[in-house]
Design an enzyme around this catalytic site. Structure first.
Site, PDB file in Angstrom:
ATOM      1  N   ASN A   1      -5.854   4.550   4.145  1.00 36.16           N
ATOM      2  CA  ASN A   1      -4.894   3.470   3.929  1.00 36.16           C
ATOM      3  C   ASN A   1      -5.367   2.256   4.718  1.00 36.16           C
ATOM      4  OD1 ASN A   1      -2.125   4.565   2.620  1.00 36.16           O
ATOM      5  ND2 ASN A   1      -3.112   6.171   3.816  1.00 36.16           N
TER       6      ASN A   1
ATOM      7  N   THR B   1       0.433  -3.978  -2.185  1.00 38.78           N
ATOM      8  CA  THR B   1       0.981  -4.180  -0.842  1.00 38.78           C
ATOM      9  C   THR B   1       0.124  -3.451   0.187  1.00 38.78           C
ATOM     10  OG1 THR B   1       3.209  -4.413  -1.754  1.00 38.78           O
ATOM     11  CG2 THR B   1       3.032  -3.894   0.585  1.00 38.78           C
TER      12      THR B   1
ATOM     13  N   SER C   1       8.164  -4.376  -5.433  1.00 36.83           N
ATOM     14  CA  SER C   1       8.864  -4.558  -6.700  1.00 36.83           C
ATOM     15  C   SER C   1       8.840  -3.251  -7.473  1.00 36.83           C
ATOM     16  CB  SER C   1       8.224  -5.677  -7.543  1.00 36.83           C
ATOM     17  OG  SER C   1       6.939  -5.296  -7.998  1.00 36.83           O
TER      18      SER C   1
ATOM     19  N   ALA D   1       6.220  -0.968  -3.341  1.00 39.81           N
ATOM     20  CA  ALA D   1       6.896  -1.289  -2.088  1.00 39.81           C
ATOM     21  C   ALA D   1       7.485  -2.694  -2.066  1.00 39.81           C
ATOM     22  CB  ALA D   1       5.932  -1.117  -0.923  1.00 39.81           C
TER      23      ALA D   1
ATOM     24  N   GLY E   1      -2.293  -4.549  -8.780  1.00 39.06           N
ATOM     25  CA  GLY E   1      -2.016  -5.981  -8.780  1.00 39.06           C
ATOM     26  C   GLY E   1      -3.115  -6.820  -8.165  1.00 39.06           C
TER      27      GLY E   1
ATOM     28  N   ARG F   1       9.451  -1.526 -11.594  1.00 37.62           N
ATOM     29  CA  ARG F   1       9.420  -1.875 -13.001  1.00 37.62           C
ATOM     30  C   ARG F   1       9.653  -0.634 -13.847  1.00 37.62           C
ATOM     31  NH1 ARG F   1       5.295  -1.375 -10.204  1.00 37.62           N
ATOM     32  NH2 ARG F   1       5.716  -3.398  -9.295  1.00 37.62           N
TER      33      ARG F   1
ATOM     34  N   HIS G   1       3.234  10.213  -6.641  1.00 39.16           N
ATOM     35  CA  HIS G   1       2.722   9.220  -5.703  1.00 39.16           C
ATOM     36  C   HIS G   1       2.026   8.157  -6.538  1.00 39.16           C
ATOM     37  CE1 HIS G   1      -0.085   8.129  -2.108  1.00 39.16           C
ATOM     38  NE2 HIS G   1       0.845   7.224  -2.335  1.00 39.16           N
ATOM     39  N   ASP G   2       2.415   6.907  -6.370  1.00 38.82           N
ATOM     40  CA  ASP G   2       1.909   5.868  -7.271  1.00 38.82           C
ATOM     41  C   ASP G   2       0.392   5.767  -7.255  1.00 38.82           C
ATOM     42  OD1 ASP G   2       1.806   4.712  -4.727  1.00 38.82           O
ATOM     43  OD2 ASP G   2       3.119   3.028  -5.221  1.00 38.82           O
TER      44      ASP G   2
END
Length: 452
Positions: free
Chosen positions: A274, A237, A13, A11, A370, A15, A214-215
């Protein structure tokens, strides 16, 4: 050895990663990283989908010859195609705020029994209730499926991402056409479903493979768990906090606790909530115009504990804006510590509820994505949850994407256990043991959320 390209869109970045998979080999090389985020068009927030497509193509060229490619991204957002296959408008950003969770046609408890999803205004169903182009639309494609369509000319929807729309029957593992009709969403919009590992088509002679698009579904594939009783936080995020189960939990208690049951790779269920993630910190940095995260984290580590606390899931933290002002008048270090401690408290509360609702005890907590690089957040999470935290891998979504492609191409990775064993043997993990006093966290949780 297989060489594959993983397009992984977050959401904030995106890659393109070159993945290499073989016996005792799982390696990622970043070939293109690019900005992503909301674009304000006359008061509405949209995604710059053509920028994402162009950046994806640039990355695929940089990757060179590969055996296949796959695409994953965030969930819920979509593009609408007309009868000629043309995109009707730039996709809305889920933070636009055009939708609400007001739905008259189906009671909330019945909706949960069908879809198993947490009630959030960002869900595709609620966005569609605010959509002005439904009558002109022929097909709905979620973001990875839209990009795959532009590459291959083939229309479809990958199952793990479809499960996030609130138009999918989580028990039948199919679109709920009846539900769509009841809520006045034309059933013609819902395309055929793909399984992770299906070959969609080809792009310039290269197979395009459906992954866990879905990531988070891709990220959970790469959770390096060696035990059954684990929980995970896919930290970026957003923070997705949950368990991997064999079947959905559709009790009234789970609905009232706002837990969601999303599809996973190999038919698993991601039972999760979430929770707001590092978005709050990212917005603080944007307002401060301060990119020196290591210095900010050092200041946060030196700040007094629990001096300032928030509920990170409160509505005021969803939209972009002056996040520091919404938190309080305090030095940067205090605000950063507030964000991280508050996130850790939200994780603690969510994880405890997940265990109770699923009747599943947890022995270890895996933090992937991340946020696994944020040492202070990982330690605070271990302290708050009273569990050892194993942090890593960082590029979890891309790794899961690569692993599903490699299996589809014939690599001997028959199940999730084999994939996770390869992650463990090839990636460094960091372990954080709980420290501090549980009573301090009890008191802090009571300050934010009240007593249980």
């Amino acid at each position: 050895m297989k060489r594959v390209a993983a397009v992984d869109l977050g959401a904030s970045s995106g890659r393109v990663m070159l993945g290499e998979v073989g016996p005792d080999l799982l390696r990622l090389t970043e070939v293109n990283r690019f900005w992503n985020g909301p674009v304000d068009l006359r008061g509405s927030l949209h995604w710059d989908i053509l920028h994402l497509y162009r950046s994806m193509l640039d990355g695929l060229r940089a990757a060179g010859a590969v055996d296949s490619l796959g695409i994953d991204s965030w969930a819920v957002d979509y593009g609408l195609l007309d009868a000629t296959g043309q995109l009707l408008s730039n996709p809305f950003h889920y933070r636009d705020g055009r939708s609400s969770i007001s739905l008259q046609e189906v009671p909330g408890d019945e909706l949960y029994q069908i879809t198993g999803l947490q009630q959030l205004p960002i869900n595709t169903l609620y966005q569609l209730k605010a959509e002005r182009l439904l009558e002109q639309a022929e097909t709905l494609l979620l973001i990875p499926d839209l990009l795959a369509y532009w590459l291959t000319g083939v229309i479809g929807a990958e199952r793990t991402n479809a499960s996030t729309t609130q138009l999918y029957d989580v028990r039948r593992r199919a679109w709920s056409v009846e539900l769509a009709q009841r809520v006045a969403v034309p059933a013609r919009l819902l395309p055929q479903l793909w399984e992770p590992g299906d070959v969609i088509g080809d792009y310039a002679g290269t197979p395009v493979i459906a992954v866990g698009s879905h990531d988070t579904a891709s990220a959970v594939v790469s959770v390096p768990a060696s035990e059954e009783r684990f929980a995970y936080i896919s930290s970026g995020t957003w923070s997705l906090v949950g368990l991997e189960l064999d079947a959905p939990v559709l009790t009234e208690q789970a609905r009232l606790a706002n837990f969601t049951n999303e599809g996973g790779v190999d038919g698993r269920i991601r039972f999760l909530r979430n929770v707001m993630g590092l978005w709050i910190l990212q917005e603080c940095q944007r307002v401060w115009q301060d990119d020196d995260l290591p210095r900010l984290l050092d200041e946060a580590a030196a700040a007094p504990p629990f001096a300032l606390l928030i509920d990170p899931d409160a509505p005021e933290f969803l939209a972009p804006g002056d996040m520091p002002a919404r938190i309080g008048d305090a030095p940067k270090g205090v605000i950063v510590r507030c964000v991280l401690e508050s996130l850790a408290l939200a994780y603690r509360r969510t994880l405890r509820s997940a265990q109770e609702l699923a009747d599943r005890h947890v022995d270890v907590l895996h933090v992937i994505g991340g946020g696994s690089q944020n040492e202070l957040l990982c330690q605070l999470t271990a302290d708050a949850c009273g569990l050892p935290v194993l942090a890593g891998p960082v590029e979890a979504s891309a790794l899961g994407n690569v692993l599903v492609q490699a299996r589809a191409l014939g690599e001997p990775l028959p199940d999730l256990a084999a994939m996770r064993a390869l992650v463990r043997s090839t990636h460094r993990l960091r372990r954080y043991e709980p420290q501090g006093k549980p009573a301090d966290w009890d008191a802090a949780e009571s300050r934010v959320f009240g007593t249980r």
